[in-house]
Enzyme design. Structure first.
Site, PDB file in Angstrom:
ATOM      1  N   ASP A 262       0.836  -1.200   0.000  1.00 35.72           N
ATOM      2  CA  ASP A 262       0.000   0.000   0.000  1.00 35.72           C
ATOM      3  C   ASP A 262       0.870   1.249   0.000  1.00 35.72           C
ATOM      4  OD1 ASP A 262      -1.959   1.895   0.228  1.00 35.72           O
ATOM      5  OD2 ASP A 262      -2.545   1.394   2.290  1.00 35.72           O
ATOM      6  N   LYS A 269       1.623   7.934   0.398  1.00 33.67           N
ATOM      7  CA  LYS A 269       1.967   8.019   1.814  1.00 33.67           C
ATOM      8  C   LYS A 269       3.338   8.678   1.989  1.00 33.67           C
ATOM      9  CE  LYS A 269      -0.401   3.798   3.404  1.00 33.67           C
ATOM     10  NZ  LYS A 269      -1.280   4.386   4.432  1.00 33.67           N
ATOM     11  N   ASP A 280       0.148  -5.023   4.549  1.00 32.45           N
ATOM     12  CA  ASP A 280      -1.253  -4.623   4.376  1.00 32.45           C
ATOM     13  C   ASP A 280      -2.127  -5.762   3.820  1.00 32.45           C
ATOM     14  OD1 ASP A 280      -3.047  -2.584   4.928  1.00 32.45           O
ATOM     15  OD2 ASP A 280      -2.910  -1.681   2.929  1.00 32.45           O
ATOM     16  N   ASP A 339      -5.783   6.379  -0.797  1.00 34.24           N
ATOM     17  CA  ASP A 339      -5.162   5.611   0.295  1.00 34.24           C
ATOM     18  C   ASP A 339      -6.205   4.890   1.152  1.00 34.24           C
ATOM     19  OD1 ASP A 339      -3.151   4.568   1.831  1.00 34.24           O
ATOM     20  OD2 ASP A 339      -2.731   6.422   2.941  1.00 34.24           O
ATOM     21  N   GLU A 341      -7.978   2.517   0.342  1.00 33.39           N
ATOM     22  CA  GLU A 341      -8.215   1.485  -0.674  1.00 33.39           C
ATOM     23  C   GLU A 341      -8.759   0.189  -0.094  1.00 33.39           C
ATOM     24  OE1 GLU A 341      -5.462   1.865   0.866  1.00 33.39           O
ATOM     25  OE2 GLU A 341      -4.991  -0.214   1.371  1.00 33.39           O
ATOM     26  N   ARG A 343     -11.064  -0.429   2.117  1.00 28.81           N
ATOM     27  CA  ARG A 343     -12.527  -0.503   2.155  1.00 28.81           C
ATOM     28  C   ARG A 343     -13.104  -0.724   0.764  1.00 28.81           C
ATOM     29  NH1 ARG A 343     -12.933   5.219   5.029  1.00 28.81           N
ATOM     30  NH2 ARG A 343     -10.907   4.459   5.762  1.00 28.81           N
TER      31      ARG A 343
HETATM   32  N1  BES Z   1      -3.255   0.297   5.147  1.00 24.90           N
HETATM   33  C1  BES Z   1      -3.677   1.538   5.693  1.00 24.90           C
HETATM   34  C2  BES Z   1      -3.968   1.453   7.200  1.00 24.90           C
HETATM   35  C3  BES Z   1      -2.815   1.152   8.110  1.00 24.90           C
HETATM   36  C4  BES Z   1      -2.122   2.150   8.746  1.00 24.90           C
HETATM   37  C5  BES Z   1      -2.467  -0.162   8.377  1.00 24.90           C
HETATM   38  C6  BES Z   1      -1.093   1.851   9.622  1.00 24.90           C
HETATM   39  C7  BES Z   1      -1.426  -0.467   9.241  1.00 24.90           C
HETATM   40  C8  BES Z   1      -0.738   0.542   9.871  1.00 24.90           C
HETATM   41  C9  BES Z   1      -4.948   2.019   5.002  1.00 24.90           C
HETATM   42  O1  BES Z   1      -5.093   1.618   3.681  1.00 24.90           O
HETATM   43  C10 BES Z   1      -4.928   3.516   5.011  1.00 24.90           C
HETATM   44  O2  BES Z   1      -4.017   4.066   4.482  1.00 24.90           O
HETATM   45  N2  BES Z   1      -5.951   4.126   5.623  1.00 24.90           N
HETATM   46  C11 BES Z   1      -6.030   5.535   5.712  1.00 24.90           C
HETATM   47  C12 BES Z   1      -7.473   5.928   5.492  1.00 24.90           C
HETATM   48  C13 BES Z   1      -7.705   7.399   5.311  1.00 24.90           C
HETATM   49  C14 BES Z   1      -7.060   7.873   4.026  1.00 24.90           C
HETATM   50  C15 BES Z   1      -9.193   7.655   5.282  1.00 24.90           C
HETATM   51  C16 BES Z   1      -5.571   5.963   7.115  1.00 24.90           C
HETATM   52  O3  BES Z   1      -5.803   5.213   8.070  1.00 24.90           O
HETATM   53  O4  BES Z   1      -4.944   6.997   7.217  1.00 24.90           O
HETATM   54 ZN    ZN Z   2      -4.173  -0.198   3.194  1.00 23.85          ZN
HETATM   55 ZN    ZN Z   3      -4.153   2.891   2.293  1.00 20.41          ZN
END
Ligand code: BES
Ligand code: ZN
Ligand code: ZN
Length: 489
Positions: A262, A269, A280, A339, A341, A343
């Site tokens: 991811d 990111k 991920d 990001d 993704e 969901r």
């Molecule tokens: N894979 C990440 C979530 C994550 C963060 C997993 C840290 C493990 C450790 C997910 O896809 C993500 O990036 N989520 C975003 C959502 C936001 C953009 C609404 C997040 O949590 O910042």
């Molecule tokens: Zn993710």
């Molecule tokens: Zn993500």
């Protein structure tokens, strides 16, 4: 690797014996073990306090080469987790001295205040889970896992719990498999590669499986999943694993988030910590590994594991923020943030699961949100469900496995945060507060009235600091949780 053994300490030579010692009570029945403990307690540096360890070499009147004593604290506070930790410490120490076998003394007896079956199971678990070395990518293999771990018990106990060691071993090996997959670098587990790896493992375990490739996903209209995969040179897959015993009453579908890497996509990111995003796909790994264990342990329900697999990359073909796609369910989604993704791939996999299998219970497991890690830290998952009974069952299973799950709310009015001007829903909430909740609410729009629980494992799936029976990095979180949950359904 695991067995219960009723050897006599008097008659048989032993290389390494490890003994758990309480600081304030005698918890062993075996008189030889109690004699050894007496010797150890004569040392100033050892009193059985938690964390203390001491080794006696060739203790008098025995044929033991190395006898290790490990403090487990006061009897009143003794838990199953203390016993897992004891066994994990003993195994780690044995690995450190290149031992090949290990004998563990088992505190039993009514004096313990812990169900004997649980006591034995916990020691077996801690030992098996600690007995693993990640050296796949090292040319020089410095250490090797123990070949044999035996629990020292009476002949009656050995007979009574004969099948327990094999059962625990199956679940532990699956947990280690999940850890291997999550630690594996993303250049070796692109969606196509990982699908192949899982299907091969399933074949060996005599599980039915199938892979949907890009063309099939396109044809079947997995629009949200395809949108996430569109930026990568490695196209998406969807893997299905099936376990179907005769006369099954219920169908349980398990969906695992499988983002093999991811980057965040066009909403890329920051670079710090980015390498950990190979983890991920930990939800998919846990579901797949659990299915492998299920094929050996034969639970009574029909189980289907569904793994949506994608790589989330930025490129000329990647989805743009603001793009609107039609998901498998027919609902349109505005992709406010590439990001978010996880969901997107989950809603397509879950809507497909509901349509295809009409499950009695649907569970998804996903490293879904950073917000969940902020809320609960690295050692606890969040569980979301509108079904009190199912939520309670997940929390209880988490307690039993020590893969802790904390129930979170799903307030109806927070759904406002997901409104889109143009599409049916947005994947990006209008505030960053309560991010784990808004993610769960987003998912809830795609499961109809199916009994469903969502487990966010973003914290515990991959950790900075290891524990007594798990190194740093991948933990295999979820495999034992699912086993506790589904074994009891
Ligand atoms: N894979 C990440 C979530 C994550 C963060 C997993 C840290 C493990 C450790 C997910 O896809 C993500 O990036 N989520 C975003 C959502 C936001 C953009 C609404 C997040 O949590 O910042
Ligand atoms: Zn993710
Ligand atoms: Zn993500």
């Amino acid at each position: 690797m695991l067995r219960l053994s009723a050897v006599s300490l008097k008659d048989s030579p032993v290389n390494t014996l490890a003994i758990p010692v309480c600081e304030d009570a005698a918890i062993h029945d075996n008189p030889e073990v109690n004699q050894l403990i007496e010797q150890a307690l004569q040392l100033e540096e050892f009193s059985g306090e938690i964390g203390q360890q001491v080794i006696l070499y060739h203790p008098e009147n025995t044929r033991i080469r190395r006898c290790q004593f490990i403090g487990i604290g006061p009897k009143k506070k003794l838990t199953a987790e203390n016993l897992r930790a004891f066994a994990g410490k003993a195994v780690q120490a044995a690995l450190g001295v290149k031992e090949k076998e290990l004998l563990l003394a088992v505190p039993l007896s009514g004096q313990l205040g812990l169900d004997p079956r649980l006591g034995i199971q916990s020691i077996l678990e801690g030992a098996a889970l600690a007995n693993h070395i990640f050296d796949k990518y090292k040319k020089k293999k410095e250490r090797a896992a123990l070949k044999q771990i035996s629990l020292l018990v009476t002949p009656e106990t050995a007979k009574r719990y004969k099948s327990l060691a094999a059962d625990v071993e199956a679940v532990a090996l699956s947990t280690l498999q999940a850890r291997e997959w999550v630690n594996m670098p993303s250049n070796e587990k692109t969606p196509g590669q990982f699908a192949q790896i899982v299907v091969e493992a399933a074949g060996k375990a005599r599980l039915k499986s199938k892979i949907l490739d890009q063309a099939q996903l396109q044809r079947k209209k997995f629009g949200a999943l395809m949108a996430v995969g569109s930026g990568s040179a490695h196209p998406p897959r969807l893997v299905e694993l099936m376990y179907a015993p005769k006369n099954a009453k219920k169908t349980i579908v398990l969906v695992g988030k499988g983002v093999t890497f991811d980057t965040g996509g066009i909403n890329i990111k920051p670079s710090s910590g980015l390498e950990t995003m190979k983890s991920d796909m930990a939800g998919a790994a846990a579901v797949a590994a659990f299915m492998l264990a299920a094929s050996r342990l034969k639970p009574k329900h029909r189980l289907v594991g569904i793994l949506p697999l994608v790589e989330n990359m930025p490129s000329g073909s990647a989805t743009r923020p603001g793009d609107i796609v039609t998901s498998f369910s027919g609902k349109t989604v505005e992709i406010g943030n590439t990001d978010a993704e996880g969901r997107l791939i989950l809603i397509d996999a879950m809507a497909y699961a509901v349509k295809q299998y009409k499950p009695d219970i649907l569970i998804d497991m996903a490293t879904l949100t950073g917000a969940c890690v902020v809320a609960l830290g690295e050692r606890m998952a969040a569980v979301f469900s509108q079904d009190d009974e199912l939520a309670g069952a997940v929390v209880d299973a988490g307690q039993a496995a020590h893969e802790r799950c904390w129930r979170m709310p799903m307030p109806e009015d927070y759904k406002e945060l997901l409104k889109s001007e143009l599409a049916d829903i947005s994947n990006m909430p209008s505030t960053r507060y309560g991010g784990a909740i808004s993610a769960a609410l987003f998912l809830s729009e795609f499961v109809g009235d199916t009994r469903w629980a969502h487990i966010d494992i973003a914290g515990p799936a991959y950790v900075k600091k290891g524990s007594d029976y798990c190194g740093s990095g991948a933990t295999g979180f979820g495999v034992r949780l699912l086993w506790e949950l589904i074994g009891k359904m």
